[in-house]
Design a protein around this motif. Structure first.
Motif, PDB file in Angstrom:
ATOM      1  N   LYS A  49      30.158  18.492  -3.435  1.00 34.11           N
ATOM      2  CA  LYS A  49      31.270  17.360  -3.223  1.00 34.11           C
ATOM      3  C   LYS A  49      30.645  16.274  -2.288  1.00 34.11           C
ATOM      4  CE  LYS A  49      36.202  16.267  -2.610  1.00 34.11           C
ATOM      5  NZ  LYS A  49      35.985  15.457  -1.373  1.00 34.11           N
ATOM      6  N   LYS A  88      32.521  14.432 -11.380  1.00 41.08           N
ATOM      7  CA  LYS A  88      33.597  15.188 -11.122  1.00 41.08           C
ATOM      8  C   LYS A  88      33.917  14.745  -9.672  1.00 41.08           C
ATOM      9  CE  LYS A  88      33.805  19.606 -11.810  1.00 41.08           C
ATOM     10  NZ  LYS A  88      33.383  21.069 -12.079  1.00 41.08           N
ATOM     11  N   TYR A  89      32.944  14.380  -8.901  1.00 46.22           N
ATOM     12  CA  TYR A  89      33.135  13.883  -7.478  1.00 46.22           C
ATOM     13  C   TYR A  89      32.972  12.505  -7.225  1.00 46.22           C
ATOM     14  CZ  TYR A  89      33.452  18.966  -6.921  1.00 46.22           C
ATOM     15  OH  TYR A  89      33.762  20.133  -7.150  1.00 46.22           O
ATOM     16  N   GLU A 135      34.129  13.774 -17.391  1.00 41.71           N
ATOM     17  CA  GLU A 135      34.513  14.154 -16.393  1.00 41.71           C
ATOM     18  C   GLU A 135      35.322  12.975 -15.584  1.00 41.71           C
ATOM     19  OE1 GLU A 135      34.707  16.840 -14.884  1.00 41.71           O
ATOM     20  OE2 GLU A 135      33.469  17.777 -16.554  1.00 41.71           O
ATOM     21  N   ARG A 144      39.623  12.698 -15.016  1.00 44.11           N
ATOM     22  CA  ARG A 144      40.347  12.333 -13.717  1.00 44.11           C
ATOM     23  C   ARG A 144      40.952  11.107 -14.118  1.00 44.11           C
ATOM     24  NH1 ARG A 144      35.355  11.635  -9.662  1.00 44.11           N
ATOM     25  NH2 ARG A 144      37.085  11.157  -8.064  1.00 44.11           N
ATOM     26  N   TYR A 202      34.522   2.962 -10.448  1.00 46.99           N
ATOM     27  CA  TYR A 202      33.877   4.254 -10.737  1.00 46.99           C
ATOM     28  C   TYR A 202      32.713   4.050 -12.042  1.00 46.99           C
ATOM     29  CZ  TYR A 202      37.084   6.552  -7.821  1.00 46.99           C
ATOM     30  OH  TYR A 202      38.008   6.812  -6.728  1.00 46.99           O
TER      31      TYR A 202
END
Length: 465
Positions: free
Chosen positions: A71, A108-109, A137, A141, A149
């Motif tokens: 992370k 994910k992060y 991913e 989220r 992003y």
């Protein structure tokens, strides 16, 4: 710039150290806690000339860190280099599980716009798979439509030679960047241009192209070099038969500037982490797309056969039954200046000698520990053979009690040994040279029975002392 490197193998560590050396803030992440512990304790888990010294400098300057915290690594870097392994699958294709796992973690992060750089050697189309995984991913989220992003996947293949990787990175002959021609790609291009500007001071080395062409370029480069090696090895076996000298042939054709001298040395086959794996992967990629790469299939077959050529010479000279014979083996790593034992010719040669009942006394300046580990795995079902394999501390110690010398890796220290001592230690004395380090006539003058690859065997004068 803030850079994250996923993977601390040859490519990842060299990339991270060199980018930190020129002033970037680098975060290296790996799932292997053993590697991270070694790096955080001031060591280095691989042998690569100049790498430890560079790492010590950038560690002291606080420009590089090592961690298993995925992370934190994703949040750190605006550019995320994926430099994990792509081992061959059962069918020879590249296994992308580690690449896609890294991509999944980035999705994910992710905490903002990211440039994801495929530094690993990957098949054509991998960038699309990486993109899809990250999008999955982000969608999970609820961030798939957020401008904050967004990301771009770039192909930036490495062209590093083991044993000279630091030099190759700091003074590249080309920098290949494959990038999408869209808004996100344009943002990524600016970041990559800024990152590599220090390497383009004297002249522009960067070649921009589409992503798929960049992915293909890496495979094509390694396939061409492997082809040159197998070509010369194939010719060397014919030279043995017809009485030509492959070294003279090499000089004759290499003087043509259209051909050149690089990768034209006959030997006992190529190995390492790149050529065998990449040739197999490219052949399999072709099959999956309905094509047959006949030249590369032959390259692979020739290389496989070439690893038996030196053994065949030994058997022809000393007989199939080698019980009671002892061989000094100089060189274990697949090439000098590395401890890499992947696909090393020494593994096949040692196993073949042991299978015939011989004792082997092996020495390598760097790869002894790794060689002992991998050969023990190779011979796991042959414990009696393993008892006759001895790893010794010096090249002279390897000669003690040996009938003959076998040379597999062309380390510099093997190029001009004490031939007087060598002759006095060897019982016969005979040299089987898999790298053509010496001149046949000179060996005959010294009273040494010398067998090389594709070079005429000079009979010894029976009246010579």
């Amino acid at each position: 710039m803030k850079i994250t490197i996923v993977g601390t193998g040859y490519v990842g560590l060299v990339t991270g150290a060199c980018l930190a050396e020129i002033g970037n803030d680098v975060f290296c992440v790996d799932v292997d806690p053993r590697k991270i512990e070694i790096l955080n304790n001031g060591g280095v888990p691989i042998h690569e000339p100049g790498l430890l010294e560079m790492l010590n400098r950038v560690r002291a300057a606080g420009r590089i860190q090592f961690s298993t915290d995925v992370k934190a690594s994703v949040e750190h870097g605006e550019i995320q280099f994926i430099a994990v392994g792509t081992p061959p699958d059962e069918d020879g294709s590249a296994d992308l599980q580690y690449v896609l796992a890294a991509a999944r973690n980035i999705g994910k992060y992710s905490n903002g716009f990211k440039v994801i750089v495929d530094k690993s050697t990957v098949p054509v189309g991998t960038a699309s798979h990486v993109r899809n995984v990250i999008e999955e991913e982000l969608k999970a989220r609820g961030l798939e439509s957020s401008d904050k992003y967004r990301f771009s996947v770039v192909s930036n293949p490495e062209f590093l030679k083991e044993g000279a990787a630091v030099d190759d990175f700091m003074r590249p002959d080309r920098i290949v960047i494959g990038i999408d021609d869209d808004a996100d790609g344009n943002r990524a291009r600016e970041k990559m241009k800024r990152l590599y500007t220090p390497f383009n001071r004297n002249h522009e080395r960067t070649l921009y192209m589409d992503v798929r062409s960049a992915e293909f370029t890496k495979y094509a480069a390694n396939a061409m070099l492997a082809t040159r090696i197998s070509f010369m090895n194939d010719l060397s076996n014919l030279a043995d038969t017809v009485g030509a000298d492959i070294e003279a042939v090499r000089r004759g054709i290499g003087s043509d500037p259209r051909i050149g001298y690089h990768f034209l040395y006959a030997g006992c086959g190529y190995g390492g982490s790149c050529f065998p794996k990449d040739v197999q992967a490219l052949v399999q990629m072709a099959r999956e797309n309905g094509h047959q790469l006949r030249i590369l299939e032959a390259v692979e077959a020739v290389n496989d056969d070439q690893k038996e050529v030196l053994v065949n010479k030994i058997v022809k000279r000393m007989g199939e039954d080698l019980r009671g014979r002892t061989f000094a083996l100089w060189g274990l790593a697949f090439k000098p200046q590395t401890d890499d034992m992947r696909e090393a010719s020494s593994r096949r040669i040692a196993a073949a000698l042991l299978a015939r009942g011989a004792t082997v006394r092996a020495y390598d300046p760097v790869s002894m520990q790794e060689a002992e580990r991998v050969i023990a795995l190779d011979l796991a079902d042959r414990p009696e053979d393993m008892k006759r394999l001895h790893f010794v501390q010096t090249q002279k110690e390897a000669l003690t009690g040996a009938d003959a010398l076998v040379i597999v890796t062309e380390w510099k220290e093997f190029k001009s040994p004490d031939f007087g001592h060598l002759k006095s230690e060897l019982k016969m004395p005979v040299i089987f040279d898999g790298r053509n380090l010496y001149e046949p006539e000179a060996m005959a003058e010294l009273g040494i029975d010398y067998y090389a690859i594709g070079r005429p065997h000079v009979e010894l004068d029976s009246n010579r002392n």
